[in-house]
Write a protein that holds these residues in place. Structure first.
Motif, PDB file in Angstrom:
ATOM      1  N   ASN A  73      22.444  36.844  83.671  1.00 34.11           N
ATOM      2  CA  ASN A  73      22.239  36.266  82.237  1.00 34.11           C
ATOM      3  C   ASN A  73      22.917  36.995  81.085  1.00 34.11           C
ATOM      4  OD1 ASN A  73      20.067  34.779  83.078  1.00 34.11           O
ATOM      5  ND2 ASN A  73      18.729  36.346  83.462  1.00 34.11           N
ATOM      6  N   ARG A  74      24.134  37.294  81.394  1.00 39.07           N
ATOM      7  CA  ARG A  74      25.129  38.010  80.521  1.00 39.07           C
ATOM      8  C   ARG A  74      25.383  36.858  79.305  1.00 39.07           C
ATOM      9  NH1 ARG A  74      29.900  39.990  84.211  1.00 39.07           N
ATOM     10  NH2 ARG A  74      28.695  40.532  86.108  1.00 39.07           N
ATOM     11  N   THR A  75      25.428  37.566  77.962  1.00 39.73           N
ATOM     12  CA  THR A  75      25.881  36.855  76.930  1.00 39.73           C
ATOM     13  C   THR A  75      26.846  37.594  76.113  1.00 39.73           C
ATOM     14  OG1 THR A  75      24.009  37.597  75.525  1.00 39.73           O
ATOM     15  CG2 THR A  75      23.539  35.629  76.500  1.00 39.73           C
ATOM     16  N   LEU A  76      27.552  37.018  75.264  1.00 33.67           N
ATOM     17  CA  LEU A  76      28.460  37.818  74.345  1.00 33.67           C
ATOM     18  C   LEU A  76      27.887  38.563  73.249  1.00 33.67           C
ATOM     19  CD1 LEU A  76      31.378  35.103  73.552  1.00 33.67           C
ATOM     20  CD2 LEU A  76      31.523  37.243  74.742  1.00 33.67           C
ATOM     21  N   LYS A  77      28.074  39.771  73.265  1.00 37.51           N
ATOM     22  CA  LYS A  77      27.663  40.904  72.407  1.00 37.51           C
ATOM     23  C   LYS A  77      28.518  41.052  71.411  1.00 37.51           C
ATOM     24  CE  LYS A  77      23.515  40.835  74.289  1.00 37.51           C
ATOM     25  NZ  LYS A  77      23.660  40.334  75.708  1.00 37.51           N
ATOM     26  N   SER A  78      28.431  41.447  70.150  1.00 38.89           N
ATOM     27  CA  SER A  78      29.260  42.005  69.285  1.00 38.89           C
ATOM     28  C   SER A  78      29.210  43.382  69.259  1.00 38.89           C
ATOM     29  CB  SER A  78      29.120  41.484  67.913  1.00 38.89           C
ATOM     30  OG  SER A  78      27.831  41.756  67.352  1.00 38.89           O
ATOM     31  N   VAL A  79      30.218  44.257  68.949  1.00 40.68           N
ATOM     32  CA  VAL A  79      30.352  45.516  68.911  1.00 40.68           C
ATOM     33  C   VAL A  79      31.355  45.883  67.732  1.00 40.68           C
ATOM     34  CG1 VAL A  79      32.146  45.830  70.742  1.00 40.68           C
ATOM     35  CG2 VAL A  79      30.768  47.821  70.221  1.00 40.68           C
ATOM     36  N   GLN A  80      30.835  46.722  66.747  1.00 41.86           N
ATOM     37  CA  GLN A  80      31.722  46.928  65.581  1.00 41.86           C
ATOM     38  C   GLN A  80      31.413  48.003  64.983  1.00 41.86           C
ATOM     39  OE1 GLN A  80      30.310  43.345  63.233  1.00 41.86           O
ATOM     40  NE2 GLN A  80      30.194  44.825  61.607  1.00 41.86           N
ATOM     41  N   SER A  81      32.550  48.915  64.306  1.00 40.44           N
ATOM     42  CA  SER A  81      32.361  49.758  63.409  1.00 40.44           C
ATOM     43  C   SER A  81      33.371  49.892  61.966  1.00 40.44           C
ATOM     44  CB  SER A  81      32.685  51.202  64.292  1.00 40.44           C
ATOM     45  OG  SER A  81      32.316  52.293  63.324  1.00 40.44           O
ATOM     46  N   ASP A  82      32.821  50.250  60.900  1.00 41.40           N
ATOM     47  CA  ASP A  82      33.620  50.184  60.020  1.00 41.40           C
ATOM     48  C   ASP A  82      33.636  51.491  59.303  1.00 41.40           C
ATOM     49  OD1 ASP A  82      34.289  47.235  59.711  1.00 41.40           O
ATOM     50  OD2 ASP A  82      32.076  47.089  59.290  1.00 41.40           O
ATOM     51  N   LEU A  83      34.598  52.128  58.482  1.00 41.09           N
ATOM     52  CA  LEU A  83      34.792  53.221  57.499  1.00 41.09           C
ATOM     53  C   LEU A  83      33.737  53.027  56.625  1.00 41.09           C
ATOM     54  CD1 LEU A  83      38.299  54.121  57.135  1.00 41.09           C
ATOM     55  CD2 LEU A  83      36.925  55.326  58.713  1.00 41.09           C
ATOM     56  N   VAL A  84      32.827  54.038  56.330  1.00 38.18           N
ATOM     57  CA  VAL A  84      31.743  53.917  55.155  1.00 38.18           C
ATOM     58  C   VAL A  84      32.340  54.777  54.084  1.00 38.18           C
ATOM     59  CG1 VAL A  84      30.137  53.709  57.006  1.00 38.18           C
ATOM     60  CG2 VAL A  84      30.640  55.848  56.529  1.00 38.18           C
ATOM     61  N   LEU A 121      43.252  47.539  59.160  1.00 36.55           N
ATOM     62  CA  LEU A 121      43.424  48.912  58.166  1.00 36.55           C
ATOM     63  C   LEU A 121      43.831  48.279  57.173  1.00 36.55           C
ATOM     64  CD1 LEU A 121      44.742  49.794  61.336  1.00 36.55           C
ATOM     65  CD2 LEU A 121      44.245  51.748  60.267  1.00 36.55           C
ATOM     66  N   VAL A 122      43.543  48.760  55.935  1.00 36.27           N
ATOM     67  CA  VAL A 122      43.733  48.805  54.674  1.00 36.27           C
ATOM     68  C   VAL A 122      43.870  50.061  53.925  1.00 36.27           C
ATOM     69  CG1 VAL A 122      43.409  47.679  52.259  1.00 36.27           C
ATOM     70  CG2 VAL A 122      42.758  46.397  54.359  1.00 36.27           C
ATOM     71  N   GLY A 123      45.110  50.248  53.206  1.00 40.52           N
ATOM     72  CA  GLY A 123      45.363  51.691  52.801  1.00 40.52           C
ATOM     73  C   GLY A 123      46.637  51.751  51.906  1.00 40.52           C
ATOM     74  N   PHE A 124      46.871  52.980  51.334  1.00 42.37           N
ATOM     75  CA  PHE A 124      47.925  53.041  50.335  1.00 42.37           C
ATOM     76  C   PHE A 124      48.268  54.748  50.529  1.00 42.37           C
ATOM     77  CE2 PHE A 124      44.581  54.211  48.028  1.00 42.37           C
ATOM     78  CZ  PHE A 124      44.636  55.353  47.133  1.00 42.37           C
ATOM     79  N   VAL A 125      49.545  54.984  49.972  1.00 41.29           N
ATOM     80  CA  VAL A 125      50.000  56.463  50.015  1.00 41.29           C
ATOM     81  C   VAL A 125      49.791  56.780  48.536  1.00 41.29           C
ATOM     82  CG1 VAL A 125      52.346  55.762  49.519  1.00 41.29           C
ATOM     83  CG2 VAL A 125      51.827  57.893  50.795  1.00 41.29           C
ATOM     84  N   SER A 126      49.353  58.017  48.507  1.00 44.67           N
ATOM     85  CA  SER A 126      49.160  58.624  47.464  1.00 44.67           C
ATOM     86  C   SER A 126      50.347  59.833  47.265  1.00 44.67           C
ATOM     87  CB  SER A 126      47.694  59.449  47.213  1.00 44.67           C
ATOM     88  OG  SER A 126      47.728  60.642  48.134  1.00 44.67           O
ATOM     89  N   TYR A 195      42.920  55.647  53.698  1.00 44.97           N
ATOM     90  CA  TYR A 195      42.246  54.101  54.420  1.00 44.97           C
ATOM     91  C   TYR A 195      41.093  53.962  53.673  1.00 44.97           C
ATOM     92  CZ  TYR A 195      45.801  54.862  57.966  1.00 44.97           C
ATOM     93  OH  TYR A 195      47.012  55.079  58.404  1.00 44.97           O
ATOM     94  N   TYR A 196      40.742  52.517  53.226  1.00 46.61           N
ATOM     95  CA  TYR A 196      39.907  52.066  52.140  1.00 46.61           C
ATOM     96  C   TYR A 196      38.427  51.911  53.220  1.00 46.61           C
ATOM     97  CZ  TYR A 196      42.507  51.325  48.039  1.00 46.61           C
ATOM     98  OH  TYR A 196      43.205  51.389  47.011  1.00 46.61           O
ATOM     99  N   ALA A 197      37.392  52.466  52.787  1.00 49.14           N
ATOM    100  CA  ALA A 197      36.316  52.175  53.346  1.00 49.14           C
ATOM    101  C   ALA A 197      35.989  50.344  53.607  1.00 49.14           C
ATOM    102  CB  ALA A 197      35.048  52.784  52.466  1.00 49.14           C
ATOM    103  N   TRP A 198      35.285  50.106  54.463  1.00 51.60           N
ATOM    104  CA  TRP A 198      34.693  48.677  54.461  1.00 51.60           C
ATOM    105  C   TRP A 198      35.909  47.844  54.981  1.00 51.60           C
ATOM    106  CZ3 TRP A 198      30.372  49.605  55.756  1.00 51.60           C
ATOM    107  CH2 TRP A 198      29.350  50.542  55.243  1.00 51.60           C
ATOM    108  N   TYR A 199      37.102  47.993  54.410  1.00 54.42           N
ATOM    109  CA  TYR A 199      38.227  47.268  54.689  1.00 54.42           C
ATOM    110  C   TYR A 199      38.817  47.745  56.122  1.00 54.42           C
ATOM    111  CZ  TYR A 199      37.634  45.275  50.100  1.00 54.42           C
ATOM    112  OH  TYR A 199      37.163  44.650  49.015  1.00 54.42           O
ATOM    113  N   THR A 200      38.625  48.842  56.468  1.00 47.04           N
ATOM    114  CA  THR A 200      39.270  49.440  57.649  1.00 47.04           C
ATOM    115  C   THR A 200      38.014  49.537  58.843  1.00 47.04           C
ATOM    116  OG1 THR A 200      40.726  50.674  56.569  1.00 47.04           O
ATOM    117  CG2 THR A 200      40.319  51.179  58.766  1.00 47.04           C
TER     118      THR A 200
END
Length: 208
Positions: A73-84, A121-126, A195-200
């Motif tokens: 009875n396998r089903t597709l499960k999501s797995v995710q993590s974002d920078l907070v 990944l979303v970011g910029f250089v300072s 690196y921006y939170a939530w966008y990465t």
């Protein structure tokens, strides 16, 4: 109870001495017996699942960690993590070195198309020096990367840049600790990649 932390177990069903259906967890692998997956050393034990206790010997189930997998009875499960929160990486201190940015952990039954993934990944250089940062998905359990590597080109005063890659990977059966890793390719003193939170983050689908 009695399970060792950070250890992968197979769960088997069997009939005990009182003719009662019972379950047991074992590190012994499985094999096919007349079309049925059983314990490789004793075909009286039928495979029903796989588990991986955390540091507290608990079977955590959260968006960024999938520590229980069923054979049936396998089903597709999501797995995710974002920078907070925004994460800074020195372009000098980390120059030429892969740095773990964020990760997900999951069990997997393996096989073709066993992990659908996407990372961004979303970011910029300072700083004043244009900077290239490489990125990849790295499996700590296998000590190898998979999928397509990417890069993020940023320069002082420029808008934030993005780097997104997706695909399907064939992972081995068992436990996987999957990281987004980044590596500044060039940089000067005082520069930082932000690196921006939530966008990465990294996300995927696993068939468990």
């Amino acid at each position: 109870s009695g399970l060792t932390a950070h250890t992968t177990y197979y769960v088997y069903a069997y009939i005990d001495s009182t003719s009662t259906l019972a379950l047991t967890a074992s590190t012994t692998s499985h094999a096919s017996t007349s079309g049925v997956e059983t314990m490789s050393t004793d075909k009286n034990y039928a495979l029903v699942g796989m588990i991986r206790p955390n540091a507290s010997s608990q079977l955590a189930w959260a968006a960024n960690q999938r520590r229980v997998a069923t054979w049936y009875n396998r089903t597709l499960k999501s797995v995710q993590s974002d920078l907070v929160s925004n994460t800074n990486i020195s372009t000098v201190a980390a120059l030429g070195t892969w740095t773990n940015l964020i990760n997900v952990v999951t069990l997997n039954w393996g096989g073709a198309g066993s992990f659908w993934y996407a990372r961004s990944l979303v970011g910029f250089v300072s700083g004043t020096e244009p900077t290239v940062s490489y990125s990849r998905l790295w499996d700590n359990e296998l000590s190898s990367n998979f999928g397509t590597d990417g890069y993020l080109y940023t320069s002082s005063g420029a808008p934030a840049r993005s780097d997104s890659v997706g695909g399907v990977a064939q992972l081995a059966e068992g436990w996987h600790d999957i990281h987004i890793q980044v590596q500044p390719h060039n940089g000067t003193t005082g520069e930082t990649l932000v690196y921006y939170a939530w966008y990465t983050g990294v996300n995927g689908l696993v068939y468990i």
